[in-house]
Scaffold this motif. Sequence first.
Motif, PDB file in Angstrom:
ATOM      1  N   ASN A  34     -28.817  21.646  66.279  1.00  0.00           N
ATOM      2  CA  ASN A  34     -30.257  21.544  66.059  1.00  0.00           C
ATOM      3  C   ASN A  34     -30.817  22.837  65.476  1.00  0.00           C
ATOM      4  O   ASN A  34     -31.751  22.809  64.667  1.00  0.00           O
ATOM      5  CB  ASN A  34     -30.972  21.201  67.365  1.00  0.00           C
ATOM      6  CG  ASN A  34     -30.746  19.764  67.796  1.00  0.00           C
ATOM      7  OD1 ASN A  34     -30.330  18.926  66.991  1.00  0.00           O
ATOM      8  ND2 ASN A  34     -30.999  19.465  69.054  1.00  0.00           N
ATOM      9  N   MET A  35     -30.258  23.962  65.875  1.00  0.00           N
ATOM     10  CA  MET A  35     -30.658  25.249  65.294  1.00  0.00           C
ATOM     11  C   MET A  35     -30.322  25.285  63.807  1.00  0.00           C
ATOM     12  O   MET A  35     -31.114  25.778  62.991  1.00  0.00           O
ATOM     13  CB  MET A  35     -29.948  26.395  66.026  1.00  0.00           C
ATOM     14  CG  MET A  35     -30.363  26.568  67.473  1.00  0.00           C
ATOM     15  SD  MET A  35     -29.237  27.655  68.405  1.00  0.00           S
ATOM     16  CE  MET A  35     -29.368  29.202  67.474  1.00  0.00           C
ATOM     17  N   LEU A  36     -29.155  24.761  63.449  1.00  0.00           N
ATOM     18  CA  LEU A  36     -28.762  24.709  62.033  1.00  0.00           C
ATOM     19  C   LEU A  36     -29.701  23.820  61.229  1.00  0.00           C
ATOM     20  O   LEU A  36     -30.096  24.163  60.111  1.00  0.00           O
ATOM     21  CB  LEU A  36     -27.336  24.172  61.901  1.00  0.00           C
ATOM     22  CG  LEU A  36     -26.168  25.102  62.186  1.00  0.00           C
ATOM     23  CD1 LEU A  36     -24.870  24.329  62.083  1.00  0.00           C
ATOM     24  CD2 LEU A  36     -26.155  26.285  61.227  1.00  0.00           C
ATOM     25  N   LYS A  37     -30.061  22.685  61.818  1.00  0.00           N
ATOM     26  CA  LYS A  37     -30.884  21.716  61.103  1.00  0.00           C
ATOM     27  C   LYS A  37     -32.298  22.225  60.841  1.00  0.00           C
ATOM     28  O   LYS A  37     -32.998  21.728  59.962  1.00  0.00           O
ATOM     29  CB  LYS A  37     -30.916  20.402  61.893  1.00  0.00           C
ATOM     30  CG  LYS A  37     -29.575  19.662  61.877  1.00  0.00           C
ATOM     31  CD  LYS A  37     -29.460  18.632  62.977  1.00  0.00           C
ATOM     32  CE  LYS A  37     -30.312  17.428  62.720  1.00  0.00           C
ATOM     33  NZ  LYS A  37     -30.071  16.368  63.751  1.00  0.00           N
ATOM     34  N   GLU A  38     -32.718  23.223  61.612  1.00  0.00           N
ATOM     35  CA  GLU A  38     -34.051  23.790  61.423  1.00  0.00           C
ATOM     36  C   GLU A  38     -34.113  24.739  60.225  1.00  0.00           C
ATOM     37  O   GLU A  38     -35.191  25.120  59.791  1.00  0.00           O
ATOM     38  CB  GLU A  38     -34.473  24.543  62.683  1.00  0.00           C
ATOM     39  CG  GLU A  38     -34.744  23.636  63.882  1.00  0.00           C
ATOM     40  CD  GLU A  38     -35.012  24.426  65.152  1.00  0.00           C
ATOM     41  OE1 GLU A  38     -34.960  25.679  65.080  1.00  0.00           O
ATOM     42  OE2 GLU A  38     -35.263  23.810  66.192  1.00  0.00           O
ATOM     43  N   LYS A  39     -32.961  25.135  59.694  1.00  0.00           N
ATOM     44  CA  LYS A  39     -32.908  26.115  58.600  1.00  0.00           C
ATOM     45  C   LYS A  39     -32.343  25.480  57.330  1.00  0.00           C
ATOM     46  O   LYS A  39     -31.606  24.502  57.370  1.00  0.00           O
ATOM     47  CB  LYS A  39     -32.037  27.314  59.004  1.00  0.00           C
ATOM     48  CG  LYS A  39     -32.488  28.012  60.275  1.00  0.00           C
ATOM     49  CD  LYS A  39     -33.836  28.684  60.113  1.00  0.00           C
ATOM     50  CE  LYS A  39     -34.234  29.435  61.377  1.00  0.00           C
ATOM     51  NZ  LYS A  39     -35.551  30.082  61.253  1.00  0.00           N
ATOM     52  N   ARG A  40     -32.668  26.058  56.202  1.00  0.00           N
ATOM     53  CA  ARG A  40     -32.113  25.629  54.919  1.00  0.00           C
ATOM     54  C   ARG A  40     -30.775  26.331  54.698  1.00  0.00           C
ATOM     55  O   ARG A  40     -30.688  27.311  53.960  1.00  0.00           O
ATOM     56  CB  ARG A  40     -33.085  25.953  53.785  1.00  0.00           C
ATOM     57  CG  ARG A  40     -34.415  25.205  53.871  1.00  0.00           C
ATOM     58  CD  ARG A  40     -35.335  25.620  52.726  1.00  0.00           C
ATOM     59  NE  ARG A  40     -36.593  24.902  52.770  1.00  0.00           N
ATOM     60  CZ  ARG A  40     -36.818  23.740  52.181  1.00  0.00           C
ATOM     61  NH1 ARG A  40     -35.849  23.163  51.493  1.00  0.00           N
ATOM     62  NH2 ARG A  40     -37.995  23.145  52.266  1.00  0.00           N
ATOM     63  N   CYS A  41     -29.745  25.808  55.333  1.00  0.00           N
ATOM     64  CA  CYS A  41     -28.442  26.469  55.285  1.00  0.00           C
ATOM     65  C   CYS A  41     -27.404  25.653  54.523  1.00  0.00           C
ATOM     66  O   CYS A  41     -26.198  25.859  54.678  1.00  0.00           O
ATOM     67  CB  CYS A  41     -27.947  26.768  56.700  1.00  0.00           C
ATOM     68  SG  CYS A  41     -27.858  25.361  57.786  1.00  0.00           S
ATOM     69  N   GLY A  42     -27.872  24.712  53.689  1.00  0.00           N
ATOM     70  CA  GLY A  42     -26.944  23.883  52.926  1.00  0.00           C
ATOM     71  C   GLY A  42     -26.008  24.674  52.040  1.00  0.00           C
ATOM     72  O   GLY A  42     -24.874  24.248  51.789  1.00  0.00           O
ATOM     73  N   GLN A  43     -26.462  25.837  51.566  1.00  0.00           N
ATOM     74  CA  GLN A  43     -25.625  26.643  50.673  1.00  0.00           C
ATOM     75  C   GLN A  43     -24.374  27.190  51.352  1.00  0.00           C
ATOM     76  O   GLN A  43     -23.451  27.664  50.674  1.00  0.00           O
ATOM     77  CB  GLN A  43     -26.444  27.803  50.102  1.00  0.00           C
ATOM     78  CG  GLN A  43     -26.960  28.782  51.148  1.00  0.00           C
ATOM     79  CD  GLN A  43     -27.744  29.915  50.533  1.00  0.00           C
ATOM     80  OE1 GLN A  43     -27.232  30.687  49.728  1.00  0.00           O
ATOM     81  NE2 GLN A  43     -29.026  30.015  50.888  1.00  0.00           N
ATOM     82  N   LEU A  44     -24.324  27.143  52.683  1.00  0.00           N
ATOM     83  CA  LEU A  44     -23.154  27.639  53.410  1.00  0.00           C
ATOM     84  C   LEU A  44     -22.120  26.549  53.685  1.00  0.00           C
ATOM     85  O   LEU A  44     -21.048  26.838  54.214  1.00  0.00           O
ATOM     86  CB  LEU A  44     -23.590  28.253  54.744  1.00  0.00           C
ATOM     87  CG  LEU A  44     -24.460  29.513  54.668  1.00  0.00           C
ATOM     88  CD1 LEU A  44     -24.828  29.984  56.061  1.00  0.00           C
ATOM     89  CD2 LEU A  44     -23.760  30.622  53.896  1.00  0.00           C
ATOM     90  N   ILE A  45     -22.430  25.309  53.336  1.00  0.00           N
ATOM     91  CA  ILE A  45     -21.512  24.202  53.611  1.00  0.00           C
ATOM     92  C   ILE A  45     -20.484  24.081  52.478  1.00  0.00           C
ATOM     93  O   ILE A  45     -20.854  23.986  51.307  1.00  0.00           O
ATOM     94  CB  ILE A  45     -22.286  22.877  53.763  1.00  0.00           C
ATOM     95  CG1 ILE A  45     -23.359  23.016  54.840  1.00  0.00           C
ATOM     96  CG2 ILE A  45     -21.331  21.737  54.085  1.00  0.00           C
ATOM     97  CD1 ILE A  45     -22.849  23.377  56.212  1.00  0.00           C
ATOM     98  N   PRO A  46     -19.188  24.083  52.778  1.00  0.00           N
ATOM     99  CA  PRO A  46     -18.151  24.000  51.741  1.00  0.00           C
ATOM    100  C   PRO A  46     -18.005  22.582  51.192  1.00  0.00           C
ATOM    101  O   PRO A  46     -18.624  21.639  51.689  1.00  0.00           O
ATOM    102  CB  PRO A  46     -16.894  24.436  52.486  1.00  0.00           C
ATOM    103  CG  PRO A  46     -17.139  24.049  53.908  1.00  0.00           C
ATOM    104  CD  PRO A  46     -18.622  24.232  54.131  1.00  0.00           C
ATOM    105  N   GLU A  47     -17.163  22.422  50.167  1.00  0.00           N
ATOM    106  CA  GLU A  47     -16.934  21.110  49.561  1.00  0.00           C
ATOM    107  C   GLU A  47     -16.359  20.106  50.553  1.00  0.00           C
ATOM    108  O   GLU A  47     -16.683  18.921  50.523  1.00  0.00           O
ATOM    109  CB  GLU A  47     -15.987  21.248  48.360  1.00  0.00           C
ATOM    110  CG  GLU A  47     -16.577  22.010  47.186  1.00  0.00           C
ATOM    111  CD  GLU A  47     -17.783  21.299  46.580  1.00  0.00           C
ATOM    112  OE1 GLU A  47     -17.770  20.051  46.528  1.00  0.00           O
ATOM    113  OE2 GLU A  47     -18.745  21.987  46.188  1.00  0.00           O
ATOM    114  N   VAL A  48     -15.505  20.581  51.462  1.00  0.00           N
ATOM    115  CA  VAL A  48     -14.906  19.681  52.454  1.00  0.00           C
ATOM    116  C   VAL A  48     -15.820  19.483  53.667  1.00  0.00           C
ATOM    117  O   VAL A  48     -15.435  18.843  54.635  1.00  0.00           O
ATOM    118  CB  VAL A  48     -13.539  20.210  52.929  1.00  0.00           C
ATOM    119  CG1 VAL A  48     -12.545  20.237  51.776  1.00  0.00           C
ATOM    120  CG2 VAL A  48     -13.676  21.586  53.583  1.00  0.00           C
TER     121      VAL A  48
END
Length: 448
Positions: free
Chosen positions: A281-295
């Motif tokens: 839920n902490m992750l979902k509150e932030k715009r952190c999509g750029q840290l997610i890899p292709e897999v």
Amino acid sequence: MVRPLKVLCIGGSDSGGGAGIQADLKAAGACGCYAMTVITALTAQNTRGVQNIFPVPKKFIVAQLDSVLSDIGPDAVKTGMLLTPGAVDVVVRAIVQYSLKNVVVDPVMTAKGGRNMMRDTAQRAVVRKLMPLASVVTPNIPEAESLAGMKIRSVVEMKKAAAVISGTGVKYVVIKGGHLPCRKNSGSIDIVYDGNEFCEFSSEWIETKNTHGTGCTFASVLAASLAQGMNVFQAAGRAKKIVTQSIEQSLDVGRGHGPVNVSVNKEPQHECLYLLQTAVNMLKEKRCGQLIPEVQSNLVYAETGAVKESQIAGFPGRIIRYYDGVHVAANPEFGASQHMAHVVLTVLKHDSSYRSAMNIKYSKSIIATCRRIGLAVDHFDRADEPVKKIGRKGFSLEWGVNRVLLRNRMIPDIIYDRGGWGKEPMVRVLGRSPVEVVQKVLTILKYL
């Protein structure tokens, strides 16, 4: 070798075992933390009340504080019974001298049977000297009335009192509503105030006389949760949940008010799932999509003593990028992650306190950021992997992580590799809990 998260519990000893330091030890241990103690007073008490109190001399309180703080050191501090202004003064001195963080003040004023546990001069010292240094203060209704100088008969008045208490300089105020009148039908409610916003936590009313130790348990769970990386709102929610369960399973001993039973909460599977959900839920509150890899990513957490994949919880379908943010398709489950489970199982062989990990995207800038913000970083090269073992299920990660850990005297925050044939480069973030891991991830994002 285990490096546990540590909670220092400062307060009075309860010879009946239901409250005070005894309750603190049980609560911190149930949360997976290592508890230390500084005894400020000895009480002769049982389920019917407090029969006698012996204040520990000021010099000996100082000796206990210096012994523990000069050697072990805490990740959080919980204060309880501080009978005299002298006891308050030496605790304040220690907080300043040792730069203690995550200080939770439980302003214990009166025992369950009505005995005074804090002198008026001590209360004034707590308000003037201790609370401005505290992260959180956790009064019940009578204590909040005394601190705020007003009667509390409703949730609205609880919030007004919290605002008054916040004026002492304490960062967060948690008022526990178990003593609020006429709540049996609507349930028990606690409020948290950060100086700007209120948050409410409610539970069903449990009809029982066995509630001895609820306040100590609540504050100690909150302190342990802060040590594990939760914010105050998350920690208060967890404390409310655990205390409610402890009241449900309270012990009917003695002829008065029996104690709550926090031991039933020790490391259940649902607690692992709860902490994972809190962290995502902490992750979902932030715009952190750029840290997610292709897999895509996964965040995992192991049971205490885990030795196989089925004892590692993660997110089915992984954590995926959704525009600039992240999304999970399902709630966490045990056995939901294979690759990250191999990472954690390998780390556990070296340090059983590191039970959580998350994989994020690799880039030179991410690694540079990790180093710049002070995270411990190490890596392995897949080209060095033994040829005979290549292709064996899970071996690459086991081999690579183990290779890093064998050459380190500590567990790094980050283990990365630059990929290989058919393998995406990857960064793994390690920690003791999912919340700690996510806090590291979000710190990387902030400074990227």
